[in-house]
Design an enzyme around this catalytic site. Structure first.
Site, short mmCIF file in Angstrom:
data_model
loop_
_atom_site.label_atom_id
_atom_site.label_comp_id
_atom_site.label_asym_id
_atom_site.label_seq_id
_atom_site.Cartn_x
_atom_site.Cartn_y
_atom_site.Cartn_z
N SER A 84 2.67 8.10 -4.75
CA SER A 84 1.65 8.06 -3.69
C SER A 84 2.33 8.27 -2.36
O SER A 84 3.53 7.98 -2.20
CB SER A 84 0.99 6.68 -3.69
OG SER A 84 0.23 6.49 -2.51
N TYR B 293 2.01 -2.19 -4.06
CA TYR B 293 1.70 -0.79 -4.39
C TYR B 293 2.83 0.14 -3.95
O TYR B 293 3.28 1.00 -4.72
CB TYR B 293 0.38 -0.42 -3.71
CG TYR B 293 -0.18 0.91 -4.12
CD1 TYR B 293 -0.65 1.12 -5.41
CD2 TYR B 293 -0.27 1.96 -3.21
CE1 TYR B 293 -1.19 2.35 -5.79
CE2 TYR B 293 -0.81 3.18 -3.58
CZ TYR B 293 -1.26 3.38 -4.87
OH TYR B 293 -1.78 4.59 -5.23
#
Ligand code: NAD
Length: 256
Positions: A146, A159
């Site tokens: 990401s 994350y």
């Protein structure tokens, strides 16, 4: 030069998180090119519906219910691909649960572990269980990282850590698969998927979209198909000399 269609037609792929969002778009893209696809997801109805939609449009797909953080379930997923379709060429690791969305000082150990178990350990387990077959087949792996692996922001430590771990891990997988097969990571920017919309009412969603689009030079959010196209490029014949890389697909939101 092999065409995409020739390349993908004989291939067998597993897509984890294939029942929704980016994973579902990748399933549809692979099936459209003629690959047989294992739609692997922890939500049975999503996996089944996605596989049924592929079959209805003339593609080949089978659904498998799997929690990618569980070694035995991952082994069963790989066995299903081989038993059902006779080989395994391609793996896309898309499965992901939602982050806690808390600052580090408030993040419980269980929340941290839960996120890393699925995104990071899940990617490890699925690669480990598939690598020998993918090497034999001369295939390819794509792991979902990401842009948040590269950018700082409050309330996203679990994350960001998992996604940064994924691109480091992918480089090692690439070096161990070479010269038979390739492995790369994708780093999407904001993609309008069910995950991205979770927990927001229509007004909050509109405000989030407006705010995020301002950061994107291409002036729109990403669509699942934008990431599926990039994944198919990395899995396909035109990327045969690309391995151990991270491809940023983010409408220009972020320049590494
Ligand atoms: P999504 O929520 O639409 O899809 C994720 C899928 O993973 C769901 O079908 C879910 O059921 C499945 N899943 C969750 N836990 C699982 C588990 N333990 N085992 C197997 N399957 C499990 O999300 P998405 O937006 O399509 O995201 C897909 C991937 O792309 C994720 O890894 C996410 O972190 C990454 N990503 C998304 C964005 C974005 O903006 N949407 C941006 C960058 C990266």
């Amino acid at each position: 030069m092999t065409s995409d269609r020739e390349w993908f037609a004989d291939r067998v792929a597993i897509v984890t998180g294939g029942g929704s969002g980016i994973g579902q778009a990748i399933v549809q893209g692979l099936a459209r090119e003629g690959s047989a696809v294992v739609v692997a997801d922890v939500v049975p109805a999503s996996a089944a519906q996605t596989a049924a939609d592929v079959a209805r449009t003339g593609g080949r797909a089978v659904d498998v219910v799997v929690d990618v953080s569980k070694e035995d379930e991952v082994a069963r997923m790989v066995k299903t691909a081989v038993d059902r379709f006779g080989r395994l060429d391609l793996l896309v690791n898309c499965a992901g649960n939602l982050p806690a969305g808390k600052p580090v000082v408030d993040l419980a150990e269980a929340e941290w572990r839960s996120l890393l178990d699925v995104h990071f350990t899940g990617t490890f387990l699925c690669c480990r269980a598939s690598m020998e077959r993918i090497a034999e087949a001369g295939g390819s792996i794509v792991n979902l990282s990401s842009s948040y692996a590269f950018k700082g922001r409050p309330n996203g430590a679990d994350y960001s850590a998992a996604k940064a771990g994924i691109f480091g891990f992918t480089r090692i997988v690439a070096s161990e698969l070479a010269p038979q097969a390739t492995a790369n990571a994708l780093a999407p920017g904001p993609i309008d998927t069910p995950r991205w919309r979770t927990g927001l009412d229509p007004e909050q969603l509109a405000a989030k979209r407006t705010k995020r689009v301002k950061d994107v030079p291409m002036r729109r959010l990403g669509r699942p198909e934008d990431i599926a196209d990039a994944a198919l490029f990395l899995l396909g014949p035109h990327a045969r000399w690309i391995t151990g890389q991270v491809l940023h697909v983010n409408g220009g939101e972020f320049y590494p």
